[in-house]
Design an enzyme around this catalytic site. Structure first.
Site, PDB file in Angstrom:
ATOM      1  N   THR A 131       0.863  -1.187   0.000  1.00 43.85           N
ATOM      2  CA  THR A 131       0.000   0.000   0.000  1.00 43.85           C
ATOM      3  C   THR A 131       0.901   1.240   0.000  1.00 43.85           C
ATOM      4  OG1 THR A 131      -0.252  -0.264   2.406  1.00 43.85           O
ATOM      5  CG2 THR A 131      -2.027  -1.108   1.004  1.00 43.85           C
ATOM      6  N   LYS A 140       3.951  -6.864   4.054  1.00 39.20           N
ATOM      7  CA  LYS A 140       3.700  -5.461   3.779  1.00 39.20           C
ATOM      8  C   LYS A 140       3.332  -4.787   5.089  1.00 39.20           C
ATOM      9  CE  LYS A 140       0.250  -3.451   3.457  1.00 39.20           C
ATOM     10  NZ  LYS A 140      -0.615  -2.603   4.375  1.00 39.20           N
ATOM     11  N   THR A 183      -0.295  -5.957  13.024  1.00 36.92           N
ATOM     12  CA  THR A 183      -0.721  -4.897  12.125  1.00 36.92           C
ATOM     13  C   THR A 183       0.076  -4.850  10.835  1.00 36.92           C
ATOM     14  OG1 THR A 183      -1.254  -3.727  14.097  1.00 36.92           O
ATOM     15  CG2 THR A 183      -1.373  -2.498  12.092  1.00 36.92           C
ATOM     16  N   GLU A 225       5.721   4.878   7.520  1.00 35.39           N
ATOM     17  CA  GLU A 225       5.337   5.990   6.642  1.00 35.39           C
ATOM     18  C   GLU A 225       6.138   7.250   6.972  1.00 35.39           C
ATOM     19  OE1 GLU A 225       0.772   4.677   5.559  1.00 35.39           O
ATOM     20  OE2 GLU A 225       1.125   5.994   7.276  1.00 35.39           O
ATOM     21  N   ASN A 241      -0.678  10.661   5.596  1.00 31.22           N
ATOM     22  CA  ASN A 241      -1.959  10.256   6.175  1.00 31.22           C
ATOM     23  C   ASN A 241      -3.025  11.334   6.111  1.00 31.22           C
ATOM     24  OD1 ASN A 241      -1.806   7.432   7.456  1.00 31.22           O
ATOM     25  ND2 ASN A 241       0.181   8.366   7.896  1.00 31.22           N
TER      26      ASN A 241
END
Length: 394
Positions: free
Chosen positions: A144, A170, A181, A267, A389
Site C-alpha cells: 500500500t 507489507k 498490524t 510511513e 496520512n
C-alpha cells in the site's frame, strides 16, 4: 543456515497482476502450493475484523491446512457488512474452482482502504488471468504505502535435507501489532504438523511482529500465515528435537527480518529505531518498556531531529506500568552512554548529533533491576508521516 537470493521453496508458485484496483501498480495475486500445506496463523486484535481476515482465521483454526492464498491491495474489504463476507467467500470459491481443490483450502487476504467494496468483476477477471510462476510479483502486489517489498529467503538443514523458508510482508502505516498490524506470509518446504507450527508461530510472533510500532494504530485486516508443504522430503519436525530448534531459529530470523523491515519502512520514516532493554524483572516487562520507548511520539520526534534528549526516554520508562528502580537506570544512544544510575552524563553534543544522523538508532537501556531482557523496533516521526496520512483517500 544462510540467507540467499529470493526463491520460493519447493512446491510453491505465485503470480502478481495489475487488475485496476490501483492506478498503475500491481494489486492482485496468489500463492499456491502443489499440495495442501500445514498452516498456522495469527490475526488482528482489532474488534472490527475484516471479512477476509475472519475467513482465514476460521478455516485455518479448523484444520490447520491451506493450499492457496488470494491477496489484493488497495481495498481492505473491511466494515463492508454481509456483502463483504459474501465477496470474500466468492473469491475463495473462484480460486478453489480454478485449482480444483476444496474451498476451505483457500485463504483470502486484503489490505487498503476501509469501507470500500471489492469490484468483483475485476476480481473474477483477475483470477482468470493468474498463472503459476516463480516470480516475486505477489510481494509487490500486496503493498500500500510501502516504499518497497519486504522479503527474505533462508536455506537451512533438517536431518541432512536442505530446506528453504521464504517470507514476505507489507506494512508501513497503522503499525502497532497486538497481533498483527500488517500482512506477513511465510512459506517453507519443511515438514511439520499444523498444531506444532501454530504453537511455534504464537511464540515467535510475540518476540518479533508484536514488538514493532510505527504509529500506535492497529488495523482491521492484519494477519501472519505460515505454510509448510513438506516438499523437501525432510523428516517431520517434532518438538524437543534438534530439528525443531533449527526450524525455530529459521522462523525467528525470517520474522525478525520482516518485522525490522516494516519498522524501517514506516510511513515517512528516515530511521529504524531499535530499543534493547536489559535488567528487567520479567521478559514481558522488558518487552513492554522497549515497545513503549519506540512508540513514544516524543522519542520518535527527538530521533528525527537528531536530538540526544534522553529525558524523553527516561520519562517514557517511568510512565510505564512495569516495576523499575528509579535510581538504577542506564541509557546509551548508539553505544554512547548518556545516563548512569538515572543521572545524566556529560557528553559531546556534536558527537551525539552526528551519531543520530545514522539510518539506524539503537537505544540501550539497563534497568539494573533483574536479569530479563526485551527488544522492540520502530521509526522516527517525520513531517512526511502527517502528509501521507492527511491525503490517504486521495
Amino acid at each position: 543456515m544462510k540467507e540467499i537470493d529470493f526463491k520460493w521453496p519447493q512446491g510453491f508458485t505465485s503470480d502478481g497482476l495489475h487488475i485496476g484496483l490501483r492506478k498503475k501498480k500491481l494489486d492482485f495475486g496468489w500463492l499456491v502450493s502443489e499440495t495442501p500445506a500445514a498452516c498456522a496463523g495469527v490475526y488482528t486484535t482489532n474488534q472490527f475484523c475484516a471479512a477476509p481476515t475472519a475467513l482465514c482465521k476460521k478455516i485455518v483454526s479448523e484444520n490447520h491446512q491451506l493450499q492457496a492464498l488470494i491477496v489484493n491491495s488497495a481495498i481492505a474489504n473491511s466494515c463492508t457488512g454481509q456483502q463483504g463476507i459474501d465477496d470474500a467467500y466468492a473469491e475463495q470459491d473462484m480460486v478453489a474452482a480454478k485449482l480444483g481443490i476444496r474451498p476451505n483450502l483457500v485463504g483470502v487476504a486484503s489490505t487498503g482502504l476501509i469501507g470500500a467494496f471489492l469490484p468483483m468483476d475485476k476480481i473474477a477477471a483477475g483470477i482468470d488471468q493468474l498463472t503459476h510462476t516463480t516470480s516475486a510479483n505477489i510481494c509487490q502486489a500486496i503493498l500500500t504505502t510501502d516504499t518497497h517489498p519486504k522479503t527474505i529467503t533462508l536455506e537451512f538443514e533438517i536431518e541432512g535435507h536442505t530446506c528453504l523458508m521464504t517470507g514476505f510482508a507489507k506494512g508501513s502505516g497503522m503499525i502497532h501489532p497486538k497481533m498483527a498490524t500488517m500482512l506477513g506470509f511465510v512459506t517453507t518446504d519443511a515438514t511439520i504438523d499444523g498444531l506444532d507450527l501454530q504453537a511455534l508461530l504464537n511464540e515467535e510472533v510475540n518476540q518479533t511482529f508484536n514488538q514493532i510500532t510505527v504509529d500506535g494504530d492497529t488495523s482491521t485486516n492484519d494477519m501472519v500465515l505460515v505454510m509448510a508443504n513438506g516438499h523437501s522430503q525432510a523428516p517431520q519436525i517434532l518438538p524437543a528435537t534438534p530439528a525443531y530448534q533449527s526450524f525455530k531459529d529459521a522462523l525467528h530470523q525470517v520474522l525478525t527480518h520482516l518485522a525490522q523491515e516494516i519498522a524501517r519502512d514506516g510511513e515517512g520514516a528516515t530511521k529504524l529505531v531499535e530499543a534493547n532493554v536489559n535488567g528487567a524483572q520479567t521478559a514481558r516487562g522488558a518487552q513492554q518498556i522497549a515497545k513503549e520507548i519506540v512508540g513514544s511520539n516524543l522519542v520518535k520526534a527527538a530521533i528525527f531531529g537528531q536530538d540526544a534528549n534522553w529525558g524523553r526516554i527516561i520519562s517514557t520508562i517511568g510512565a510505564s506500568s512495569v516495576p523499575i528502580n528509579p535510581q538504577t537506570v542506564d541509557i546509551s544512544l548508539n553505544g554512547h552512554p548518556v545516563v548512569h544510575h538515572s543521572l545524566g552524563l556529560a557528553f559531546d553534543e556534536a558527537v551525539l548529533k552526528a551519531t543520530l544522523s545514522a539510518d539506524k538508532i539503537t537505544i540501550d537501556v539497563d534497568l539494573n533491576n533483574g536479569s530479563a531482557q526485551g527488544q522492540a523496533w520502530g521509526c522516527d516521526l517525520t513531517y512526511d508521516y502527517v502528509q501521507i496520512n492527511a491525503s490517504y483517500r486521495s
